[in-house]
Design an enzyme around this catalytic site. Structure first.
Site, PDB file in Angstrom:
ATOM      1  CD  GLU A  93       1.332  -6.761  -9.091  1.00  0.00           C
ATOM      2  OE1 GLU A  93       0.631  -6.754  -8.071  1.00  0.00           O
ATOM      3  OE2 GLU A  93       2.246  -5.944  -9.287  1.00  0.00           O
ATOM      4  CB  CYS A  99       2.161  -4.052  -3.724  1.00  0.00           C
ATOM      5  SG  CYS A  99       2.656  -4.787  -5.240  1.00  0.00           S
ATOM      6  CB  SER A 144      -2.621  -7.577  -9.964  1.00  0.00           C
ATOM      7  OG  SER A 144      -2.140  -8.795  -9.461  1.00  0.00           O
ATOM      8  CD  GLU A 167      -2.159  -6.065   2.999  1.00  0.00           C
ATOM      9  OE1 GLU A 167      -1.054  -5.788   3.518  1.00  0.00           O
ATOM     10  OE2 GLU A 167      -2.303  -6.250   1.770  1.00  0.00           O
ATOM     11  CD  GLU A 208     -10.040  -9.983   2.803  1.00  0.00           C
ATOM     12  OE1 GLU A 208     -10.783  -9.975   3.811  1.00  0.00           O
ATOM     13  OE2 GLU A 208      -9.828  -8.974   2.109  1.00  0.00           O
TER      14      GLU A 208
END
Lengths: 588, 159
Positions: free
Chosen positions: A282, A308, A328, A370, A375
């Site tokens: 990052e 994050c 980011s 998450e 993905e």
């Protein structure tokens, strides 16, 4: 100033405060149930709905709710005469008449404010037997809604709407049929819920709880074919001790490691290691964008936003999808750890990723969602298999007969257990950007950063800004914690009013230390401050305090990754974001 | 849940309604009133558009829609039938009249027939107690209705 008497005591307080708060100043603690306050963070819920806090004001016909009645000159308040006590007890008995008496098997057993209130008021029987409202149970990837246990305090609604501005929950219907639910009574999973879990952290009963993955972890630990690796987030060590009666702010890093080892994890690693890695990626991304911007590259978008926090990622995917190229692309530390554990560490040991189970211990409920995102899977195998909250870990330790407080202090395993002070402070608001500054400064200027403590980035104000001097180049930093505050900064960016180069956002008030998976704070903001202080204390005690100096991070790049933002990093450590704003209520 | 896809023109009309109240959050109830006038009911899609225009959450709009009994998410029939259940009508047998409507139309109170022709609701007093029991179909008032007379009323609109 207003003068009044409460229980015969003379009280002098400023005008516009409530009887509840005035009573507190003279040591009178009026019981409350729906009322909720997180001081210094502008978080208050006082719908005056439950009527537990009723008091008598001499000369007035009706009892008044202390939480929402303001003081007046000369009034005489009685908080515990027979009329008040009887009314308060009846109110509670009526609430209990529409509440399942399932305390033994309830996830909130021992942490339930309704249960404590029944205890405090000495309720020993349930005299009213009436109709019970029932509603379907709703299980999402992170949060369970068991509305039968809801007492309509509406704290969750306040958190979801006023504090977080997520707007997933609202009171719907009326009277006995009233419930708190997403629009059109859809399941939470279909709503704009970010899984920040702040509703769970303020729910007084078991109506809102986390999805418990402890059983999955126990099964994995019992399977001899599996190598089970655990990673622990920075904020966990600053709060876990509270579950074992230790003072808030007690650092239990060593005991936590010892407990995890006794639970049977094969490798006890640290998410902090991955946080150092996050800073490498990052921070490099920030410098890359910044230097291109300074060279006049018009295609560069600034400010760069941290990524994050999975609650925050969900928030902008739902609410600001058109701006999803600004954050980011670096994955969160949890999700950087997964592929490094399975593709680097596992391969080094010759363990196939199918036989490795990665468990994370997180202060967070959004992390549960998450790690289930598509993905972050390889052929259906998630990089991180299960995410447990701090509370779930505490239960697991207790259920395994481990006397936590008498455990020795042990060290994390290497290589993925080594971390720097920079990564520890990821756990509190301001910490990620401070860690990023420590590394970005040295990489940008090529000079050694003498003073690593950026005090100007610390604190609890809702939105903070500071300018950091990168050897003559002023870098404007913004920080927001709580999604409502984040929304303000985002709207400024949208309107072209933002002058920040970089912004750190954490979804929960206080940052991860105040996460939805942490031990319940019951509205005591001092607890959050002590947890933050503990995180900074751990940072100060570390010999290495800059992410890029972590020897195992250096080794990882040398052996495996190449360089930050390189091809391998791009593949394993970066992600993309999705537009989730589309209507879920209308079929195409 | 029944879902529809609003035409661009209708959405534009709805946005105009919101605009006429300056897209103010505090005007939500007034906006919903007008919107229900426009569409006859408040389907999910309409609520979504209103939420967006007024910058409030859909959950909040839905909360208001479900709080007030005036608002409905079910489309009214072409001929809305209302049975008065006020005191005078009630004591003169309105309930039996209602039962007959339910039987003949095969719907419950608050529902609409599958052909969209009729919807059934109850109300409290239309100020014609001398004619009790009273039934309204659209704007038309029928007095001294007996269960036997129900099929004739329905037949009037079926053709």
């Amino acid at each position: 100033m207003i003068k009044l008497t409460i229980d015969g005591k003379q009280v002098e307080v400023e005008k516009d405060i409530t009887i509840l708060k005035a009573a507190k100043t003279v040591g009178i603690d009026i019981p409350t149930l729906c009322y909720f306050e997180l001081r210094d963070m502008n978080i208050e819920n006082r719908p005056g709905g439950c009527r537990i806090c009723v008091v008598e004001i001499k000369g007035r016909r009706n009892l008044a709710p202390a939480c929402s009645t303001k003081v007046e000159n000369g009034i005489e308040v009685n908080t515990h005469n027979i009329r008040v006590l009887n009314a308060r007890r009846t109110v509670l008995e009526l609430i209990l008449s529409d509440h399942p008496a399932e305390c033994l098997t309830c996830a909130k057993n021992g942490n339930c404010e309704l249960q404590s209130m029944a205890q405090q008021l000495g309720v020993r029987e349930l005299p009213y037997q009436g109709e019970q409202s029932t509603y379907r149970k709703d299980t999402s990837p992170a949060i369970i809604r068991d509305i039968d246990k809801c007492i309509m305090c509406r704290r969750c609604e306040m958190m979801c709407n006023e504090v977080q501005t997520v707007g997933a929950l609202s009171a719907i219907n009326r009277g006995f049929m009233a419930v708190v639910a997403p629009a059109f009574e859809m399941n939470l999973e279909k709503s704009s819920c970010t899984y920040c879990g702040q509703c769970v952290s303020v729910c007084p009963t078991g109506a809102l709880t986390e999805v418990d993955h402890s059983r999955n972890v126990i099964n994995a630990l019992a399977d001899p074919a599996k190598t089970v690796v655990v990673q622990t987030a920075p904020a966990v060590r600053a709060a876990l001790g509270e579950e074992f009666g230790l003072e808030p702010g007690t650092l239990v890093t060593g005991k936590m490691v010892a407990a995890l080892r006794r639970l049977g994890f094969d490798y006890v690693f640290d998410t902090d290691f991955a946080a150092d890695l996050t800073i490498m990626e990052e921070g490099s991304e920030l410098l890359d964008r910044l230097s291109r911007y300074l060279k006049g590259d018009k295609s560069v978008k600034l400010p760069i936003l941290t990524s994050c926090c999975p609650g925050w990622v969900n928030f902008f995917e739902h609410n600001f999808p058109e701006m999803r190229d600004i954050p980011s692309t670096a994955k969160s530390p949890q999700q950087m750890f997964g592929p490094i554990a399975k593709e680097y560490f596992g391969k080094k040991l010759g363990i196939d990723r199918k036989n490795m189970i990665v468990v994370s211990i997180m202060p967070c409920l959004a992390k549960k969602y998450e790690c289930q995102r598509d993905e972050f899977k390889v052929n259906g195998d998630p990089d991180v298999n299960f995410s447990l909250s701090t509370r779930e870990l505490a239960h697991l330790i207790k259920a395994s007969n481990i006397d936590f407080n008498s455990l020795p202090e042990e060290e994390f395993d290497n290589p993925l257990g080594e971390s720097t002070g920079a990564s520890v402070i990821f756990g509190t608001t301001g910490g990620v950007i401070e860690a990023a500054c420590r590394t970005a400064y040295e990489l940008y200027t090529g000079k050694k950063l003498e003073k690593v403590d950026f005090m100007e980035l610390r604190g609890f104000e809702n939105i903070r800004h500071a300018t950091i001097d990168f050897d003559g180049l002023p870098i404007n930093i913004g920080i927001a914690h709580g999604l409502g505050n984040a929304r303000k900064l985002l709207e400024d960016i949208k309107d072209g009013k933002s002058e920040f180069h970089a912004i750190e956002i954490m979804a929960c008030p206080g940052g991860c230390i105040g996460g939805g998976g942490q031990p319940y704070h019951f509205g005591d903001s001092e607890i959050l401050k002590k947890r933050a202080a503990a995180v900074y204390q751990e940072d100060a005690g570390k010999t290495i305090r800059k992410s890029h100096e972590n020897p195992f991070i250096i080794q990882l790049y040398k052996e495996f990754l190449g360089k930050p933002l390189g091809e391998k990093s791009h593949h394993l450590l970066h992600t993309k974001y999705f537009d989730k704003s589309a209507s879920v209520f209308v079929e195409e | 849940m029944a879902k529809i896809k609003l035409s661009e023109r209708k959405i534009q009309e709805l946005k105009e309604v919101c605009k006429s109240f300056n897209n103010e959050k505090g005007e939500l109830i007034n906006v919903l009133h007008k919107a229900q006038g426009l569409f006859g009911y408040l389907p999910a899609e309409v609520q979504e558009v209103i939420a967006k225009e007024l910058n409030v959450s859909v959950a909040h709009v839905y909360g208001v829609v479900t709080f007030y009994s005036f608002f409905t998410m079910v489309p009214k029939g072409e001929h809305p039938i209302s049975i008065c259940l006020g005191t005078a009508c009630y004591v003169r047998g309105a309930e039996k009249v209602l039962e007959e409507f339910k039987r003949i139309l095969n719907v419950q109170v608050g529902e609409t027939t599958s052909d969209g022709k009729f919807s059934l609701s109850c109300l409290r007093c239309v100020g014609a107690c001398g004619l009790a029991p009273v039934v309204m179909v659209g704007e038309k008032v029928y007095g001294r209705v007996s269960p036997d007379g129900v099929k004739d009323i329905v037949a009037e609109y079926r053709s």
